[in-house]
Design an enzyme around this catalytic site. Structure first.
Site, PDB file in Angstrom:
ATOM      1  N   ARG A 176       0.750  -1.001  -0.181  1.00  0.00           N
ATOM      2  CA  ARG A 176      -0.096   0.369  -0.019  1.00  0.00           C
ATOM      3  C   ARG A 176       0.822   1.251  -0.097  1.00  0.00           C
TER       4      ARG A 176
ATOM      5  N   GLY B 223      10.300  13.407  -1.788  1.00  0.00           N
ATOM      6  CA  GLY B 223      11.163  14.200   0.080  1.00  0.00           C
ATOM      7  C   GLY B 223      10.911  15.191   0.206  1.00  0.00           C
ATOM      8  N   LEU B 224       9.837  15.513   1.661  1.00  0.00           N
ATOM      9  CA  LEU B 224      10.120  15.817   2.041  1.00  0.00           C
ATOM     10  C   LEU B 224      11.050  15.916   3.714  1.00  0.00           C
TER      11      LEU B 224
ATOM     12  N   GLU C  75      13.504  15.006   6.877  1.00  0.00           N
ATOM     13  CA  GLU C  75      14.620  15.337   6.385  1.00  0.00           C
ATOM     14  C   GLU C  75      15.309  14.897   7.780  1.00  0.00           C
TER      15      GLU C  75
ATOM     16  N   LEU D 124       0.161  15.634   1.033  1.00  0.00           N
ATOM     17  CA  LEU D 124       0.084  14.257   2.699  1.00  0.00           C
ATOM     18  C   LEU D 124      -1.335  14.207   2.953  1.00  0.00           C
ATOM     19  N   ASN D 125      -2.426  15.230   2.651  1.00  0.00           N
ATOM     20  CA  ASN D 125      -3.991  14.933   2.543  1.00  0.00           C
ATOM     21  C   ASN D 125      -4.082  13.359   1.758  1.00  0.00           C
TER      22      ASN D 125
ATOM     23  N   ARG E 242      -2.610  10.081   3.485  1.00  0.00           N
ATOM     24  CA  ARG E 242      -3.363  10.114   5.320  1.00  0.00           C
ATOM     25  C   ARG E 242      -4.882   8.868   4.851  1.00  0.00           C
TER      26      ARG E 242
ATOM     27  N   GLY F 219      -0.413 -16.721  20.590  1.00  0.00           N
ATOM     28  CA  GLY F 219       0.361 -17.378  21.501  1.00  0.00           C
ATOM     29  C   GLY F 219       1.624 -16.788  20.702  1.00  0.00           C
TER      30      GLY F 219
ATOM     31  N   GLU G 110       3.267   9.984   7.802  1.00  0.00           N
ATOM     32  CA  GLU G 110       2.798  10.938   6.837  1.00  0.00           C
ATOM     33  C   GLU G 110       1.953  11.295   8.248  1.00  0.00           C
TER      34      GLU G 110
HETATM   35  P1  TGC Z   1       1.200  25.402   8.810  1.00  0.00           P
HETATM   36  O1  TGC Z   1       2.444  26.229   8.813  1.00  0.00           O
HETATM   37  O2  TGC Z   1       0.020  26.124   9.487  1.00  0.00           O
HETATM   38  O3  TGC Z   1       0.952  25.456   7.162  1.00  0.00           O
HETATM   39  C1  TGC Z   1       1.344  25.663   5.972  1.00  0.00           C
HETATM   40  C2  TGC Z   1       0.141  26.019   4.647  1.00  0.00           C
HETATM   41  O4  TGC Z   1       0.055  24.523   4.645  1.00  0.00           O
HETATM   42  C3  TGC Z   1      -1.851  24.376   4.493  1.00  0.00           C
HETATM   43  N1  TGC Z   1      -1.658  22.875   5.453  1.00  0.00           N
HETATM   44  C4  TGC Z   1      -2.264  22.666   4.532  1.00  0.00           C
HETATM   45  N2  TGC Z   1      -2.555  22.097   3.570  1.00  0.00           N
HETATM   46  C5  TGC Z   1      -3.536  21.326   2.636  1.00  0.00           C
HETATM   47  N3  TGC Z   1      -3.630  20.303   3.740  1.00  0.00           N
HETATM   48  C6  TGC Z   1      -3.509  20.130   4.660  1.00  0.00           C
HETATM   49  N4  TGC Z   1      -3.205  19.081   5.941  1.00  0.00           N
HETATM   50  C7  TGC Z   1      -2.732  21.323   5.934  1.00  0.00           C
HETATM   51  N5  TGC Z   1      -1.931  21.740   6.329  1.00  0.00           N
HETATM   52  C8  TGC Z   1      -1.799  22.950   6.667  1.00  0.00           C
HETATM   53  C9  TGC Z   1      -1.688  25.943   5.405  1.00  0.00           C
HETATM   54  O5  TGC Z   1      -3.153  26.109   4.982  1.00  0.00           O
HETATM   55  C10 TGC Z   1      -1.208  26.781   5.706  1.00  0.00           C
HETATM   56  O6  TGC Z   1      -1.371  27.278   4.178  1.00  0.00           O
HETATM   57  P2  TGC Z   1      -1.208  29.234   3.688  1.00  0.00           P
HETATM   58  O7  TGC Z   1      -1.895  28.894   2.267  1.00  0.00           O
HETATM   59  O8  TGC Z   1      -1.617  29.476   4.806  1.00  0.00           O
HETATM   60  O9  TGC Z   1       0.541  29.271   4.083  1.00  0.00           O
HETATM   61  O10 TGC Z   1       1.393  24.417   8.920  1.00  0.00           O
HETATM   62  P3  TGC Z   1       0.861  23.581  10.275  1.00  0.00           P
HETATM   63  O11 TGC Z   1       0.633  24.031  11.362  1.00  0.00           O
HETATM   64  O12 TGC Z   1      -0.655  23.485   9.445  1.00  0.00           O
HETATM   65  O13 TGC Z   1       1.642  22.841  10.548  1.00  0.00           O
HETATM   66  C11 TGC Z   1       2.162  21.702  11.282  1.00  0.00           C
HETATM   67  C12 TGC Z   1       2.043  20.206  11.145  1.00  0.00           C
HETATM   68  C13 TGC Z   1       2.893  20.134  12.424  1.00  0.00           C
HETATM   69  C14 TGC Z   1       0.518  19.714  11.404  1.00  0.00           C
HETATM   70  C15 TGC Z   1       2.327  19.870   9.635  1.00  0.00           C
HETATM   71  O14 TGC Z   1       3.763  20.603   9.613  1.00  0.00           O
HETATM   72  C16 TGC Z   1       2.703  18.398   9.548  1.00  0.00           C
HETATM   73  O15 TGC Z   1       1.414  17.935   9.281  1.00  0.00           O
HETATM   74  N6  TGC Z   1       3.903  17.792  10.003  1.00  0.00           N
HETATM   75  C17 TGC Z   1       4.056  16.972   9.751  1.00  0.00           C
HETATM   76  C18 TGC Z   1       4.603  15.984   8.831  1.00  0.00           C
HETATM   77  C19 TGC Z   1       4.211  15.170   7.682  1.00  0.00           C
HETATM   78  O16 TGC Z   1       3.248  14.708   7.960  1.00  0.00           O
HETATM   79  N7  TGC Z   1       5.381  14.254   7.046  1.00  0.00           N
HETATM   80  C20 TGC Z   1       5.221  13.465   6.325  1.00  0.00           C
HETATM   81  C21 TGC Z   1       6.564  13.289   5.149  1.00  0.00           C
HETATM   82  S1  TGC Z   1       5.653  11.872   3.502  1.00  0.00           S
HETATM   83  C22 TGC Z   1       5.821  10.763   4.237  1.00  0.00           C
HETATM   84  O17 TGC Z   1       5.780  10.472   5.856  1.00  0.00           O
HETATM   85  C23 TGC Z   1       5.859   9.621   3.551  1.00  0.00           C
HETATM   86  S2  TGC Z   1       5.245   8.343   4.447  1.00  0.00           S
HETATM   87  C24 TGC Z   1       4.349   7.341   2.330  1.00  0.00           C
HETATM   88  C25 TGC Z   1       4.338   5.504   2.729  1.00  0.00           C
HETATM   89  O18 TGC Z   1       5.620   4.917   2.896  1.00  0.00           O
HETATM   90  O19 TGC Z   1       2.793   5.627   2.290  1.00  0.00           O
HETATM   91  P1  FAD Z   2      10.380  13.307  15.146  1.00  0.00           P
HETATM   92  O1  FAD Z   2       9.303  14.322  13.992  1.00  0.00           O
HETATM   93  O2  FAD Z   2      11.430  13.329  15.780  1.00  0.00           O
HETATM   94  O3  FAD Z   2       9.481  12.857  16.498  1.00  0.00           O
HETATM   95  C1  FAD Z   2       9.610  11.632  17.936  1.00  0.00           C
HETATM   96  C2  FAD Z   2       8.723  11.747  18.668  1.00  0.00           C
HETATM   97  O4  FAD Z   2       8.558  13.309  18.979  1.00  0.00           O
HETATM   98  C3  FAD Z   2       7.513  11.049  17.514  1.00  0.00           C
HETATM   99  O5  FAD Z   2       6.747  10.772  19.040  1.00  0.00           O
HETATM  100  C4  FAD Z   2       6.517  12.641  17.624  1.00  0.00           C
HETATM  101  O6  FAD Z   2       4.902  12.256  17.836  1.00  0.00           O
HETATM  102  C5  FAD Z   2       6.653  12.816  18.862  1.00  0.00           C
HETATM  103  N1  FAD Z   2       6.362  15.093  18.415  1.00  0.00           N
HETATM  104  C6  FAD Z   2       7.523  16.084  17.962  1.00  0.00           C
HETATM  105  N2  FAD Z   2       6.787  16.670  17.512  1.00  0.00           N
HETATM  106  C7  FAD Z   2       6.089  16.711  18.711  1.00  0.00           C
HETATM  107  C8  FAD Z   2       4.815  17.833  19.810  1.00  0.00           C
HETATM  108  N3  FAD Z   2       4.752  19.123  19.074  1.00  0.00           N
HETATM  109  N4  FAD Z   2       4.145  17.751  20.826  1.00  0.00           N
HETATM  110  C9  FAD Z   2       4.555  16.373  20.818  1.00  0.00           C
HETATM  111  N5  FAD Z   2       5.000  15.082  20.339  1.00  0.00           N
HETATM  112  C10 FAD Z   2       5.670  15.746  19.300  1.00  0.00           C
HETATM  113  N6  FAD Z   2       9.317  11.081   5.022  1.00  0.00           N
HETATM  114  C11 FAD Z   2       8.997  11.295   3.799  1.00  0.00           C
HETATM  115  O7  FAD Z   2       9.006  12.573   3.287  1.00  0.00           O
HETATM  116  N7  FAD Z   2       8.371  10.666   2.417  1.00  0.00           N
HETATM  117  C12 FAD Z   2       8.153   9.311   2.294  1.00  0.00           C
HETATM  118  O8  FAD Z   2       8.644   8.312   1.560  1.00  0.00           O
HETATM  119  C13 FAD Z   2       8.921   8.429   2.977  1.00  0.00           C
HETATM  120  N8  FAD Z   2       8.793   7.243   4.468  1.00  0.00           N
HETATM  121  C14 FAD Z   2       8.536   6.989   5.233  1.00  0.00           C
HETATM  122  C15 FAD Z   2       9.465   5.875   5.618  1.00  0.00           C
HETATM  123  C16 FAD Z   2       9.309   4.877   7.194  1.00  0.00           C
HETATM  124  C17 FAD Z   2       9.047   3.550   6.480  1.00  0.00           C
HETATM  125  C18 FAD Z   2       8.793   6.079   7.894  1.00  0.00           C
HETATM  126  C19 FAD Z   2       9.426   5.068   9.361  1.00  0.00           C
HETATM  127  C20 FAD Z   2       9.005   7.193   7.830  1.00  0.00           C
HETATM  128  C21 FAD Z   2       8.676   7.909   6.533  1.00  0.00           C
HETATM  129  N9  FAD Z   2       8.718   8.874   5.812  1.00  0.00           N
HETATM  130  C22 FAD Z   2       8.715   9.550   5.414  1.00  0.00           C
HETATM  131  C23 FAD Z   2       8.947  10.061   7.302  1.00  0.00           C
HETATM  132  C24 FAD Z   2       7.977  10.132   8.053  1.00  0.00           C
HETATM  133  O9  FAD Z   2       7.077  11.001   7.759  1.00  0.00           O
HETATM  134  C25 FAD Z   2       8.407  10.614   9.683  1.00  0.00           C
HETATM  135  O10 FAD Z   2       9.091   9.865  10.073  1.00  0.00           O
HETATM  136  C26 FAD Z   2       7.643  11.638  10.520  1.00  0.00           C
HETATM  137  O11 FAD Z   2       7.347  12.093  10.239  1.00  0.00           O
HETATM  138  C27 FAD Z   2       8.058  11.688  12.140  1.00  0.00           C
HETATM  139  O12 FAD Z   2       9.431  12.470  11.926  1.00  0.00           O
HETATM  140  P2  FAD Z   2      10.163  11.760  12.572  1.00  0.00           P
HETATM  141  O13 FAD Z   2      11.098  10.457  12.243  1.00  0.00           O
HETATM  142  O14 FAD Z   2      11.805  12.622  12.423  1.00  0.00           O
HETATM  143  O15 FAD Z   2       9.864  11.690  14.471  1.00  0.00           O
END
Ligand code: TGC
Ligand code: FAD
Length: 398
Positions: free
Chosen positions: A104, A144-145, A147, A253-254, A257, A353, A377
């Protein structure tokens, strides 16, 4: 008091994996997607996935099959994409993740994280060049988001793109990137003078390298890599022209997710089914362990969570198809369904078990995979705070 009403026989009970007949909510087309993907997973994935998990390899031979079923970028329109409903895309994610979260993940990254930004924010030339091949599976993408020091807070990224006379110079690195080393094109988010922008970096571009991350104990049947950019020269045409700022990556990400909210229920369903079957056949103290009240309590809680999670996923899909989906609703579903799935997987593991810790059964593989799904995500905590902000109006992040 007597009544002349004829007594009605109770309706027959649906299968224990779908006690509320949630599947009845699907259209004929969506049911076809379910059945097609389910049989592909049964015939082509389940026989090999345990070995791939053990060997820490991704079954690349399945890419063409996923493409052949129209699953790559399936919810996008045009450019060779299937243009399916959001619900159909969700159903496909559920079925794929019943096989393995790594499968997935591949589909999520390809369709929602790599193809979606090109479709939504790319130039016509970028769409023509990349999307048909990516839908056909002949080109793989990654996103790549994250780091090393910018995970939950991607605004802390250090990767930069600076303007040159003819284009851009990209420097920095990305961490934990699914499909990183197998990708033909990486969607890379970098800081510029004009805020964060997305760039399409093709494999083989001088200065761009990818190295796999090893010794993972979760999502082993999936490639996870580091990406490095050492003075990578990019033409102007490599930049996604139609978005700037964090809205770009966060909107992608939406999409991903959303798929996870459905997918996690697939992993949960597989664990539940394994636990039910084991409960019927494993005998201890002269009876099936499914006859013990403690086992039944576990199964009852698991079945309830499964119904709840699948209803949430379906409602989320309906809202998306109606164009009424808010990111906070996606956060609620991602957080709730992944938590439910990991709890179901852990409880199923106890029912099996000692057998529960081996790859002879799917449960421990799903359980370990879900640790990644809980973190990527947006971690569970991040989604909790997104919900907290929406409910209270107070932003815990800043
Ligand atoms: P903020 O700085 O206030 O907002 C910035 C701008 O972004 C807009 N925005 C969104 N737009 C669309 N959808 C969303 N979900 C949005 N969230 C925010 C917002 O309206 C603003 O727009 P503008 O035009 O006014 O500048 O940011 P925030 O305070 O809303 O967000 C903070 C936070 C912590 C929620 C956000 O940074 C976050 O979601 N952090 C988590 C990072 C994360 O999820 N990383 C994932 C990396 S990719 C991955 O993990 C792939 S795994 C893939 C796999 O193998 O399946
Ligand atoms: P951190 O942000 O360092 O967090 C560590 C802990 O602190 C967590 O429990 C977190 O919830 C907690 N924490 C952080 N901030 C707060 C707060 N404000 N309040 C309370 N608790 C907090 N990323 C990509 O860009 N592209 C990909 O394709 C991708 N694929 C991935 C595949 C795998 C198998 C994995 C494991 C990760 C992948 N990621 C990818 C990265 C993933 O999105 C990040 O691991 C995730 O966003 C969390 O970041 P981090 O690991 O640096 O943890």
């Amino acid at each position: 008091m007597t009544t002349n009403q004829p007594r009605q026989a109770p309706a027959s009970l649906p299968s224990s994996s779908d006690l509320y007949s949630v599947d009845d909510l699907l259209s004929d087309d969506e049911r076809l997607v379910r059945d097609t993907v389910r049989s592909m997973v049964r015939e082509r994935v389940l026989p090999i996935i345990g070995d791939h998990f053990e060997a820490a390899t991704f079954p690349r031979e399945l890419i063409a099959e996923l493409a052949g079923l129209g699953l790559l970028g399936m919810h996008l329109k045009g450019y060779g994409c299937a243009g399916a409903t959001a619900v159909a895309y969700g159903v496909a994610c559920e079925e794929l993740e019943a096989g393995d979260s790594g499968l997935r993940s591949f589909v999520s990254v390809q369709g929602s994280l790599a193809m979606f930004p090109i479709r939504a924010y790319g130039s016509e030339q970028q769409k023509q060049k990349f999307l048909p091949e990516m839908a056909a599976g002949t080109m793989v993408g990654c996103f790549g988001l994250t780091e090393a020091d910018a995970g939950s807070d991607p605004t802390a990224m250090r990767t930069t793109a600076t303007r040159t006379g003819s284009g851009w110079l990209l420097n920095g690195s990305k961490m934990w990137i699914t499909n990183g080393s197998v990708a033909d094109v990486a969607v890379v988010w970098a800081k510029t003078d004009d805020g964060v922008r997305g760039f399409l970096v093709e494999r083989g571009t001088p200065g761009f390298t990818a190295a796999d991350i090893h010794r993972k104990l979760s999502l082993r049947a999936s490639v996870t890599s580091e990406l490095h950019f050492d003075s990578v020269e990019l033409p102007e045409s490599a930049m996604l022209p139609d978005v700037s700022g964090m809205r770009g990556p966060l909107s992608c990400l939406n999409e991903a997710r959303y798929g996870i909210a459905w997918g996690a229920m697939g992993a949960a369903r597989a664990c539940f089914a394994a636990a039910v079957e084991y409960g019927k056949t494993r005998r201890m103290f002269d009876r099936p362990i499914g006859g013990f009240q403690l086992t039944q309590a576990k199964l009852a809680t698991m079945a309830t969570s499964l119904v709840q999670g699948r209803l949430v996923a379906h409602r989320l899909g309906t809202l998306k198809d109606q164009g009424r989906l808010h990111p906070v609703q996606v956060s609620l579903a991602k957080r709730a369904n992944v938590r439910a799935a990991i709890d179901i997987a852990r409880e199923a593991r106890t029912i099996l078990g000692a057998n529960g810790i081996t790859l002879e059964y799917p449960v421990v593989r799903h359980m370990n995979n879900l640790e990644s799904v809980l973190t990527y995500e947006g971690t569970e905590e991040v989604h909790t705070l997104i919900l907290g902000k929406a409910i209270t109006g107070e932003d815990a992040f800043s």
